[in-house]
Scaffold this motif. Structure first.
Motif, PDB file in Angstrom:
ATOM      1  N   ALA A 143       0.787  -1.220   0.000  1.00  0.00           N
ATOM      2  CA  ALA A 143       0.000   0.000   0.000  1.00  0.00           C
ATOM      3  C   ALA A 143       0.825   1.278   0.000  1.00  0.00           C
ATOM      4  CB  ALA A 143      -0.939   0.008   1.203  1.00  0.00           C
ATOM      5  N   SER A 144       2.079   1.186   0.412  1.00  0.00           N
ATOM      6  CA  SER A 144       2.905   2.387   0.451  1.00  0.00           C
ATOM      7  C   SER A 144       4.310   2.048  -0.013  1.00  0.00           C
ATOM      8  CB  SER A 144       2.942   2.968   1.859  1.00  0.00           C
ATOM      9  OG  SER A 144       3.827   2.230   2.682  1.00  0.00           O
ATOM     10  N   LEU A 145       5.119   3.063  -0.175  1.00  0.00           N
ATOM     11  CA  LEU A 145       6.491   2.854  -0.646  1.00  0.00           C
ATOM     12  C   LEU A 145       7.409   2.295   0.430  1.00  0.00           C
ATOM     13  CD1 LEU A 145       6.955   6.011  -2.874  1.00  0.00           C
ATOM     14  CD2 LEU A 145       6.969   3.645  -3.638  1.00  0.00           C
ATOM     15  N   THR A 146       6.885   2.105   1.628  1.00  0.00           N
ATOM     16  CA  THR A 146       7.734   1.577   2.694  1.00  0.00           C
ATOM     17  C   THR A 146       7.164   0.342   3.362  1.00  0.00           C
ATOM     18  OG1 THR A 146       6.714   3.050   4.321  1.00  0.00           O
ATOM     19  CG2 THR A 146       8.716   3.863   3.209  1.00  0.00           C
ATOM     20  N   LEU A 147       6.033  -0.153   2.887  1.00  0.00           N
ATOM     21  CA  LEU A 147       5.409  -1.286   3.577  1.00  0.00           C
ATOM     22  C   LEU A 147       4.765  -2.249   2.589  1.00  0.00           C
ATOM     23  CD1 LEU A 147       4.343  -2.760   6.127  1.00  0.00           C
ATOM     24  CD2 LEU A 147       2.356  -1.219   6.047  1.00  0.00           C
ATOM     25  N   SER A 148       5.108  -3.510   2.752  1.00  0.00           N
ATOM     26  CA  SER A 148       4.427  -4.582   2.036  1.00  0.00           C
ATOM     27  C   SER A 148       4.066  -5.645   3.060  1.00  0.00           C
ATOM     28  CB  SER A 148       5.329  -5.187   0.955  1.00  0.00           C
ATOM     29  OG  SER A 148       4.700  -6.289   0.321  1.00  0.00           O
ATOM     30  N   THR A 149       2.912  -6.268   2.897  1.00  0.00           N
ATOM     31  CA  THR A 149       2.517  -7.331   3.815  1.00  0.00           C
ATOM     32  C   THR A 149       2.220  -8.611   3.044  1.00  0.00           C
ATOM     33  OG1 THR A 149       0.182  -6.695   3.750  1.00  0.00           O
ATOM     34  CG2 THR A 149       1.538  -5.705   5.478  1.00  0.00           C
ATOM     35  N   LEU A 150       2.551  -9.714   3.673  1.00  0.00           N
ATOM     36  CA  LEU A 150       2.247 -11.041   3.147  1.00  0.00           C
ATOM     37  C   LEU A 150       1.353 -11.728   4.162  1.00  0.00           C
ATOM     38  CD1 LEU A 150       2.735 -13.582   1.309  1.00  0.00           C
ATOM     39  CD2 LEU A 150       4.723 -14.066   2.742  1.00  0.00           C
ATOM     40  N   THR A 151       0.180 -12.148   3.732  1.00  0.00           N
ATOM     41  CA  THR A 151      -0.713 -12.885   4.623  1.00  0.00           C
ATOM     42  C   THR A 151      -0.821 -14.317   4.133  1.00  0.00           C
ATOM     43  OG1 THR A 151      -1.993 -10.890   5.134  1.00  0.00           O
ATOM     44  CG2 THR A 151      -3.026 -13.006   5.607  1.00  0.00           C
ATOM     45  N   VAL A 152      -0.452 -15.232   4.995  1.00  0.00           N
ATOM     46  CA  VAL A 152      -0.604 -16.650   4.698  1.00  0.00           C
ATOM     47  C   VAL A 152      -1.972 -17.051   5.227  1.00  0.00           C
ATOM     48  CG1 VAL A 152       0.366 -18.963   4.983  1.00  0.00           C
ATOM     49  CG2 VAL A 152       1.882 -16.964   4.989  1.00  0.00           C
ATOM     50  N   THR A 153      -2.889 -17.330   4.338  1.00  0.00           N
ATOM     51  CA  THR A 153      -4.255 -17.632   4.773  1.00  0.00           C
ATOM     52  C   THR A 153      -4.419 -19.131   4.985  1.00  0.00           C
ATOM     53  OG1 THR A 153      -5.022 -17.851   2.491  1.00  0.00           O
ATOM     54  CG2 THR A 153      -5.151 -15.662   3.480  1.00  0.00           C
ATOM     55  N   SER A 154      -5.213 -19.469   5.989  1.00  0.00           N
ATOM     56  CA  SER A 154      -5.474 -20.873   6.312  1.00  0.00           C
ATOM     57  C   SER A 154      -4.187 -21.693   6.259  1.00  0.00           C
ATOM     58  CB  SER A 154      -6.510 -21.448   5.336  1.00  0.00           C
ATOM     59  OG  SER A 154      -6.907 -22.745   5.725  1.00  0.00           O
ATOM     60  N   ALA A 155      -3.271 -21.301   7.113  1.00  0.00           N
ATOM     61  CA  ALA A 155      -1.940 -21.922   7.093  1.00  0.00           C
ATOM     62  C   ALA A 155      -2.006 -23.402   7.465  1.00  0.00           C
ATOM     63  CB  ALA A 155      -1.014 -21.178   8.051  1.00  0.00           C
ATOM     64  N   HIS A 156      -1.165 -24.195   6.825  1.00  0.00           N
ATOM     65  CA  HIS A 156      -1.039 -25.614   7.121  1.00  0.00           C
ATOM     66  C   HIS A 156       0.415 -25.938   7.413  1.00  0.00           C
ATOM     67  CE1 HIS A 156      -4.978 -25.654   5.052  1.00  0.00           C
ATOM     68  NE2 HIS A 156      -5.225 -26.593   5.949  1.00  0.00           N
ATOM     69  N   PRO A 157       0.675 -27.084   8.029  1.00  0.00           N
ATOM     70  CA  PRO A 157       2.055 -27.422   8.386  1.00  0.00           C
ATOM     71  C   PRO A 157       3.040 -27.322   7.218  1.00  0.00           C
ATOM     72  CG  PRO A 157       0.565 -28.892   9.517  1.00  0.00           C
ATOM     73  CD  PRO A 157      -0.286 -28.056   8.597  1.00  0.00           C
ATOM     74  N   GLU A 158       2.591 -27.623   6.019  1.00  0.00           N
ATOM     75  CA  GLU A 158       3.509 -27.548   4.867  1.00  0.00           C
ATOM     76  C   GLU A 158       3.889 -26.118   4.498  1.00  0.00           C
ATOM     77  OE1 GLU A 158       0.521 -29.027   4.903  1.00  0.00           O
ATOM     78  OE2 GLU A 158      -0.646 -28.525   3.092  1.00  0.00           O
ATOM     79  N   ASP A 159       3.192 -25.141   5.107  1.00  0.00           N
ATOM     80  CA  ASP A 159       3.550 -23.730   4.895  1.00  0.00           C
ATOM     81  C   ASP A 159       4.663 -23.287   5.841  1.00  0.00           C
ATOM     82  OD1 ASP A 159       0.043 -23.042   4.480  1.00  0.00           O
ATOM     83  OD2 ASP A 159       1.551 -23.424   2.922  1.00  0.00           O
ATOM     84  N   SER A 160       5.015 -24.133   6.777  1.00  0.00           N
ATOM     85  CA  SER A 160       6.092 -23.798   7.714  1.00  0.00           C
ATOM     86  C   SER A 160       7.376 -23.568   6.922  1.00  0.00           C
ATOM     87  CB  SER A 160       6.300 -24.928   8.718  1.00  0.00           C
ATOM     88  OG  SER A 160       5.137 -25.127   9.492  1.00  0.00           O
ATOM     89  N   SER A 161       7.954 -22.405   7.115  1.00  0.00           N
ATOM     90  CA  SER A 161       9.125 -22.038   6.318  1.00  0.00           C
ATOM     91  C   SER A 161       9.705 -20.741   6.854  1.00  0.00           C
ATOM     92  CB  SER A 161       8.718 -21.857   4.848  1.00  0.00           C
ATOM     93  OG  SER A 161       9.840 -21.667   4.002  1.00  0.00           O
ATOM     94  N   PHE A 162      10.798 -20.324   6.245  1.00  0.00           N
ATOM     95  CA  PHE A 162      11.428 -19.040   6.556  1.00  0.00           C
ATOM     96  C   PHE A 162      11.035 -18.087   5.434  1.00  0.00           C
ATOM     97  CE2 PHE A 162      14.083 -16.370   8.805  1.00  0.00           C
ATOM     98  CZ  PHE A 162      15.288 -16.011   8.197  1.00  0.00           C
ATOM     99  N   TYR A 163      10.283 -17.049   5.780  1.00  0.00           N
ATOM    100  CA  TYR A 163       9.812 -16.105   4.782  1.00  0.00           C
ATOM    101  C   TYR A 163      10.668 -14.839   4.862  1.00  0.00           C
ATOM    102  CZ  TYR A 163       5.807 -19.138   4.161  1.00  0.00           C
ATOM    103  OH  TYR A 163       5.013 -20.230   3.890  1.00  0.00           O
ATOM    104  N   ILE A 164      11.220 -14.441   3.738  1.00  0.00           N
ATOM    105  CA  ILE A 164      12.128 -13.285   3.702  1.00  0.00           C
ATOM    106  C   ILE A 164      11.647 -12.300   2.644  1.00  0.00           C
ATOM    107  CG2 ILE A 164      14.527 -12.535   3.462  1.00  0.00           C
ATOM    108  CD1 ILE A 164      15.406 -15.378   3.913  1.00  0.00           C
ATOM    109  N   CYS A 165      11.658 -11.039   3.007  1.00  0.00           N
ATOM    110  CA  CYS A 165      11.329 -10.024   2.011  1.00  0.00           C
ATOM    111  C   CYS A 165      12.590  -9.267   1.626  1.00  0.00           C
ATOM    112  CB  CYS A 165      10.277  -9.055   2.531  1.00  0.00           C
ATOM    113  SG  CYS A 165      10.866  -7.940   3.814  1.00  0.00           S
ATOM    114  N   SER A 166      12.543  -8.656   0.475  1.00  0.00           N
ATOM    115  CA  SER A 166      13.631  -7.761   0.079  1.00  0.00           C
ATOM    116  C   SER A 166      13.024  -6.559  -0.633  1.00  0.00           C
ATOM    117  CB  SER A 166      14.652  -8.470  -0.816  1.00  0.00           C
ATOM    118  OG  SER A 166      14.101  -8.714  -2.098  1.00  0.00           O
ATOM    119  N   ALA A 167      13.824  -5.522  -0.731  1.00  0.00           N
ATOM    120  CA  ALA A 167      13.338  -4.298  -1.351  1.00  0.00           C
ATOM    121  C   ALA A 167      14.457  -3.654  -2.153  1.00  0.00           C
ATOM    122  CB  ALA A 167      12.849  -3.328  -0.277  1.00  0.00           C
ATOM    123  N   ASP A 168      14.068  -2.988  -3.216  1.00  0.00           N
ATOM    124  CA  ASP A 168      15.089  -2.192  -3.894  1.00  0.00           C
ATOM    125  C   ASP A 168      14.775  -0.714  -3.713  1.00  0.00           C
ATOM    126  OD1 ASP A 168      14.121  -2.622  -7.429  1.00  0.00           O
ATOM    127  OD2 ASP A 168      13.072  -1.739  -5.730  1.00  0.00           O
TER     128      ASP A 168
END
Lengths: 111, 119
Positions: free
Chosen positions: B72-97
């Protein structure tokens, strides 16, 4: 063939050794190349960009061979603190600016 | 400069719940943010590219209805994992340029990552 392919690890070397990592990439039109370092359970951190002319930063030297689609990283005088996973990273599609990571090569420097 | 933060750093949730991860560029404006995930002993895999004010572009095999991205803005992004399941377990990393330096330096700045465990 993987888009970015690296040497399989792990590399176990004594302190003071020189170690070289290699990487090949699939897209000949790729423009940007990097080496990142990732410590266990941490985010990747940029080690150095790789330029066509080759570049050096202290004990680290990176080289690019566009004709062979090959990138290398040389670490001289290895330190214990160099132990990490080294990731070869390429921007395969400059239009999207998305990075493609190699699977990484684990380096363990031993006393 | 060029600091990217992520919140939370670690989250444990029950299967079926939704989890929101925030990625912020603290001292620069990011036209584009990228979301990656990393499974144990594997490399980072790009999930989606997020541009401020427009819909995210998802990589093949990543379900856009499951991984909702908002930039929504030049400084913020969000990731929503909906209805999470065990196979979604992971390391989530964001990056920006960096909006201003991207022309000169083709570099991305990574957040510290969010470790998601779904029970």
């Amino acid at each position: 063939r993987k888009e970015v392919e690296q040497d399989p690890g792990p590399f176990n070397v004594p302190e003071g050794a020189t170690v070289a990592f290699n990487c090949t990439y699939s897209n000949s039109a790729s423009q940007s190349f990097f080496w990142y370092r990732q410590d266990c359970r941490k985010e990747p951190k940029l080690l150095m960009s790789v330029y066509s002319s080759g570049n050096e930063d202290g004990r680290f030297t990176a080289q690019l061979n566009r004709a062979s689609q090959y990138i290398s990283l040389l670490i001289r005088d290895s330190k214990l603190s160099d132990s990490a996973t080294y990731l070869c990273v390429v921007n395969l599609d400059t239009g999207r600016r998305a990075l493609t990571f190699g699977s990484g090569t684990r380096l363990q420097v031993q006393p | 400069g060029a600091v990217v933060s992520q919140h939370p750093s670690r989250v444990i949730c029950k299967s079926g719940t939704s989890v929101k991860i925030e990625c912020r560029s603290l001292d620069f404006q990011a036209t584009t943010m990228f979301w990656y995930r990393q499974f144990p002993k594997k490399s980072l895999m790009l999930m989606a590219t997020s541009n401020e004010g427009s819909k995210a572009t998802y990589e093949q095999g990543v379900e856009k209805d499951k991984f909702l991205i908002n930039h929504a803005s030049l400084t913020l992004s969000t990731l929503t994992v909906t209805s999470a399941h065990p196979e979604d377990s992971s390391f989530y990393i964001c990056s920006a340029d960096n909006r201003w330096t991207r022309v000169f330096r083709d570099e991305q700045f990574f957040g510290p990552g969010t470790r998601l465990t779904v029970l």
